[in-house]
Design an enzyme around this catalytic site. Structure first.
Site, mmCIF file in Angstrom:
data_model
loop_
_atom_site.group_PDB
_atom_site.id
_atom_site.type_symbol
_atom_site.label_atom_id
_atom_site.label_comp_id
_atom_site.label_asym_id
_atom_site.label_seq_id
_atom_site.Cartn_x
_atom_site.Cartn_y
_atom_site.Cartn_z
ATOM 1 N N SER A 145 89.690 43.541 -21.628
ATOM 2 C CA SER A 145 90.735 44.132 -22.465
ATOM 3 C C SER A 145 90.120 45.305 -23.217
ATOM 4 O O SER A 145 88.931 45.276 -23.570
ATOM 5 C CB SER A 145 91.248 43.108 -23.472
ATOM 6 O OG SER A 145 92.011 43.765 -24.464
ATOM 7 N N TYR A 158 89.196 36.360 -29.108
ATOM 8 C CA TYR A 158 89.745 36.894 -27.853
ATOM 9 C C TYR A 158 88.820 37.977 -27.294
ATOM 10 O O TYR A 158 88.451 37.951 -26.115
ATOM 11 C CB TYR A 158 91.150 37.442 -28.112
ATOM 12 C CG TYR A 158 91.808 38.120 -26.939
ATOM 13 C CD1 TYR A 158 92.285 37.378 -25.860
ATOM 14 C CD2 TYR A 158 91.963 39.507 -26.901
ATOM 15 C CE1 TYR A 158 92.909 38.023 -24.776
ATOM 16 C CE2 TYR A 158 92.580 40.146 -25.841
ATOM 17 C CZ TYR A 158 93.055 39.396 -24.776
ATOM 18 O OH TYR A 158 93.667 40.028 -23.709
HETATM 19 P P1 NDP Z 1 101.167 37.014 -19.573
HETATM 20 O O1 NDP Z 1 101.099 36.069 -20.706
HETATM 21 O O2 NDP Z 1 102.359 37.887 -19.411
HETATM 22 O O3 NDP Z 1 100.955 36.206 -18.191
HETATM 23 C C1 NDP Z 1 99.847 35.351 -18.111
HETATM 24 C C2 NDP Z 1 99.756 34.757 -16.728
HETATM 25 O O4 NDP Z 1 98.582 33.948 -16.694
HETATM 26 C C3 NDP Z 1 100.926 33.876 -16.374
HETATM 27 O O5 NDP Z 1 101.210 34.028 -15.001
HETATM 28 C C4 NDP Z 1 100.390 32.485 -16.666
HETATM 29 O O6 NDP Z 1 100.954 31.486 -15.815
HETATM 30 C C5 NDP Z 1 98.933 32.635 -16.310
HETATM 31 N N1 NDP Z 1 98.070 31.658 -16.960
HETATM 32 C C6 NDP Z 1 97.916 31.407 -18.292
HETATM 33 N N2 NDP Z 1 97.024 30.434 -18.480
HETATM 34 C C7 NDP Z 1 96.611 30.046 -17.247
HETATM 35 C C8 NDP Z 1 95.698 29.080 -16.768
HETATM 36 N N3 NDP Z 1 95.017 28.292 -17.622
HETATM 37 N N4 NDP Z 1 95.523 28.944 -15.440
HETATM 38 C C9 NDP Z 1 96.212 29.736 -14.577
HETATM 39 N N5 NDP Z 1 97.079 30.663 -14.962
HETATM 40 C C10 NDP Z 1 97.275 30.824 -16.282
HETATM 41 O O7 NDP Z 1 99.825 37.909 -19.674
HETATM 42 P P2 NDP Z 1 99.528 39.417 -19.201
HETATM 43 O O8 NDP Z 1 100.136 39.661 -17.890
HETATM 44 O O9 NDP Z 1 99.803 40.322 -20.319
HETATM 45 O O10 NDP Z 1 97.928 39.351 -19.089
HETATM 46 C C11 NDP Z 1 97.234 39.321 -17.873
HETATM 47 C C12 NDP Z 1 95.757 39.600 -18.162
HETATM 48 O O11 NDP Z 1 95.616 40.886 -18.754
HETATM 49 C C13 NDP Z 1 95.132 38.601 -19.148
HETATM 50 O O12 NDP Z 1 93.812 38.295 -18.732
HETATM 51 C C14 NDP Z 1 95.111 39.378 -20.463
HETATM 52 O O13 NDP Z 1 94.108 38.928 -21.326
HETATM 53 C C15 NDP Z 1 94.857 40.780 -19.944
HETATM 54 N N6 NDP Z 1 95.257 41.832 -20.877
HETATM 55 C C16 NDP Z 1 96.582 42.004 -21.222
HETATM 56 C C17 NDP Z 1 96.951 42.995 -22.114
HETATM 57 C C18 NDP Z 1 98.354 43.207 -22.549
HETATM 58 O O14 NDP Z 1 98.596 44.004 -23.476
HETATM 59 N N7 NDP Z 1 99.359 42.553 -21.937
HETATM 60 C C19 NDP Z 1 95.936 43.912 -22.684
HETATM 61 C C20 NDP Z 1 94.589 43.645 -22.235
HETATM 62 C C21 NDP Z 1 94.276 42.649 -21.366
HETATM 63 P P3 NDP Z 1 101.988 30.349 -16.340
HETATM 64 O O15 NDP Z 1 103.183 31.084 -16.844
HETATM 65 O O16 NDP Z 1 102.232 29.532 -15.129
HETATM 66 O O17 NDP Z 1 101.233 29.649 -17.423
#
Ligand code: NDP
Length: 250
Positions: A145, A158
């Site tokens: 991130s 985080y």
């Molecule tokens: P969302 O919360 O929109 O989506 C998260 C996804 O991860 C969902 O599909 C969820 O599945 C899955 N997930 C959560 N926990 C688990 C787990 N324990 N095992 C498997 N799957 C899991 O997040 P984003 O799309 O925003 O984030 C994606 C990545 O990008 C993350 O690593 C985040 O830290 C990173 N990021 C995001 C930013 C942002 O501003 N959005 C900025 C910087 C980094 P389910 O619904 O089935 O739980």
């Protein structure tokens, strides 16, 4: 079902956390580029099925696979499922992650442990499996991130988990010497997904959107484009790097 789609025909990608947000956009983009895609999720089965059905409706190949990435056994079974369905794995997109904001003084043990379990141990679990099982010539894209550079109050735990992911990215790139596997990380800035938007007022969202010189939030597709570059033929010479994809916020 398409069987060949240019240079990536026959390649297989696991995208963790692909039921929603950035991961769903990445799964859709890699499928359009010719990968067979494993759409991993932890709880959102219906959303994951919809992502896979959309891919198949456009002539791609997709499989949904439930696995909590913090569970090493579940991650092994995720790779087993990918190999059973598609014959092997060429790319791991380590997108699954959670965010919890709290000053360090106020973060309880359970909150800290959960961040570490999903973001750090989860990334380790999938990286270990990929290091053992990815086919030669493969690609790994981790998720950090841009907060690792910004280091604002509230992001301590985080950002620490994501800094650790960046460290493992560089180390694993070296450990995979001789197998033509690249290991890189993407570090998005504020991106319009549940993870970013939940719990923030419209005013705060607007203020954060204006921080980058491009004056908007990232979209999941912006991030998917960068992942597709690193996972595809054009990214072949990029290795061991963290690419900040954030409209210039840092
Ligand atoms: P969302 O919360 O929109 O989506 C998260 C996804 O991860 C969902 O599909 C969820 O599945 C899955 N997930 C959560 N926990 C688990 C787990 N324990 N095992 C498997 N799957 C899991 O997040 P984003 O799309 O925003 O984030 C994606 C990545 O990008 C993350 O690593 C985040 O830290 C990173 N990021 C995001 C930013 C942002 O501003 N959005 C900025 C910087 C980094 P389910 O619904 O089935 O739980």
């Amino acid at each position: 079902m398409s069987t060949d789609n240019g240079e990536l025909g026959g390649k297989v990608a696991i995208v963790t956390g692909a039921s929603r947000g950035i991961g769903a956009a990445v799964a859709e983009r890699l499928a359009a580029d010719g990968f067979a895609v494993v759409v991993n999720y932890s709880g959102s089965a219906g959303a994951a099925e919809a992502v896979a059905a959309g891919i198949e409706g456009r002539g791609g190949r997709a499989l949904t696979a439930q696995a909590d990435v913090s569970d090493a056994g579940a991650v092994r079974r995720l790779f087993d499922a990918a190999e059973a369905a598609f014959g092997g794995v060429d790319a791991l997109i380590n997108n699954a992650g959670i965010m919890a904001l709290s000053p360090i003084a106020e973060l309880d043990d359970a909150g800290f442990d959960r961040l570490v379990a999903v973001n750090l141990k989860g990334s380790f679990n999938t990286l270990r499996e990929a290091a053992r099982r990815l086919r030669d010539g493969g690609r790994i894209v981790n998720f950090s991130s841009s907060v690792v550079g910004m280091l604002q109050p509230g992001y301590g735990a985080y950002a620490a988990t994501k800094a650790a992911v960046e460290a493992m990215t560089s180390v694993l790139a070296k450990e995979l010497r001789g197998r033509s596997i690249t290991v890189n990380a993407i570090a998005p800035g504020p991106t319009a997904t549940d993870l970013f938007l939940n719990g923030k007022s419209p005013e705060l969202v607007e203020r954060l959107a204006k921080l980058a010189p491009l004056e908007r939030l990232g979209k999941p597709l912006d991030i998917a484009s960068a992942v597709a570059f690193l996972a595809g033929p054009d990214g072949a010479w990029v290795n061991g790097q963290t690419l900040r994809v954030n409209g210039g916020i840092i």
